[in-house]
Each structure stands twice: as C-alpha cells, then as structure tokens.
Design a protein around this motif. Sequence first.
Motif, PDB file in Angstrom:
ATOM      1  N   GLN A  77       0.844  -1.203   0.000  1.00  6.21           N
ATOM      2  CA  GLN A  77       0.000   0.000   0.000  1.00  6.21           C
ATOM      3  C   GLN A  77       0.870   1.241   0.000  1.00  6.21           C
ATOM      4  N   VAL A  78       0.369   2.280  -0.645  1.00  8.12           N
ATOM      5  CA  VAL A  78       1.057   3.566  -0.675  1.00  8.12           C
ATOM      6  C   VAL A  78       0.799   4.244   0.667  1.00  8.12           C
ATOM      7  N   THR A  79       1.890   4.651   1.345  1.00  5.32           N
ATOM      8  CA  THR A  79       1.742   5.298   2.652  1.00  5.32           C
ATOM      9  C   THR A  79       1.982   6.797   2.599  1.00  5.32           C
ATOM     10  N   GLY A  80       2.517   7.279   1.496  1.00 10.49           N
ATOM     11  CA  GLY A  80       2.750   8.709   1.364  1.00 10.49           C
ATOM     12  C   GLY A  80       3.303   9.033  -0.007  1.00 10.49           C
ATOM     13  N   SER A  81       3.284  10.315  -0.358  1.00  3.74           N
ATOM     14  CA  SER A  81       3.826  10.732  -1.643  1.00  3.74           C
ATOM     15  C   SER A  81       4.200  12.202  -1.583  1.00  3.74           C
ATOM     16  N   ALA A  82       5.078  12.584  -2.494  1.00  9.50           N
ATOM     17  CA  ALA A  82       5.507  13.979  -2.591  1.00  9.50           C
ATOM     18  C   ALA A  82       5.855  14.267  -4.043  1.00  9.50           C
ATOM     19  N   THR A  83       5.586  15.498  -4.473  1.00 18.05           N
ATOM     20  CA  THR A  83       5.959  15.918  -5.818  1.00 18.05           C
ATOM     21  C   THR A  83       7.383  16.453  -5.783  1.00 18.05           C
TER      22      THR A  83
END
Length: 158
Positions: A77-83
Amino acid sequence: MNEPPTLPSEPVSHCVRCGRPTPAGVALCEQDNPGRIKGPSATQVHGTMLLGVGIGIVGFLLLAQLAVRHAGPFNAQVTGSATLASGGVQVEMAVANAGAAASVATCRITRDGSARSDDFVFRTESIPPGGVVQLARDLPIPDAPPPYDPLRSTISCT
C-alpha cells in the motif's frame, strides 16, 4: 597405366573404432564386435532422447515450483507521496510478506490502476515471512500521459 578405381558393388560404411570397411549400416567390424551385438535402432535412440528431454522439463518445473512455492502473497500500500522539483513523484510504500518463507517481491506502480508496459516496476530486498518493508521510490515522468498522480496510483506486488 593406372586404372581408375572401381566402385564397390554395394555401399560401405567404416568401423567407428578402427576404420575397417563394414557393410552399410554396421558401426563396428567383426574384430571390434565379436558377439555381433546390434546397436540401438533409430527409434530407440530418438525415444531415449525424447524421454530425457521430457524428464528434464519435468525436473525443471519441479525445481521452479520449489523455488517460488513459499513466495508471497504480498500486500502493498502507498503510505505517502511527494511531488519532486523535476515534476516526478516520490512514493512511499509498505510491502508485507504474508507467506511462509523469506522472499523478494516484484512490484508494479500504475498511474491510474490500469497496467501499462511503461509502468514503474522494481524488486524489493528479501522480506522475512510476516515482515514489512518500508520503501520510497522516485517515479520518473512518463513519456505518455497520464502522469503519476499520487491519489490515483496503485501498487501491486507478486
């Protein structure tokens, strides 16, 4: 005067051990094969080779089954993201091994849930059984739309 060599009236083979002439289709001369044991027929040779290939394929498939039997399933599962400044996206994820043995997972991150040939694919390090690995990956800007959208991206691992 030299006479031209005469051709034998019937075809001749040669002994595979000593080179003496033998009748056509006979591999050994009488001195090298005093019991006149016949060689295997072409059917026997081809059947033996086919059996060997079949046993090799079955053996390979059994080894492959043993190698991957305990791998996964993997939950990701994706737990976080940033551009990123480059326009790409960094995704943080958790990959869990629900299998009975340590294994490496192959994961695919899709842009909108639909698998494409240019999706980002990577392999994790070995994950112990029941273990979870936290990872971060920088996703490149795709050549074709749509771009990676952290809210629509999915991850699946096998």
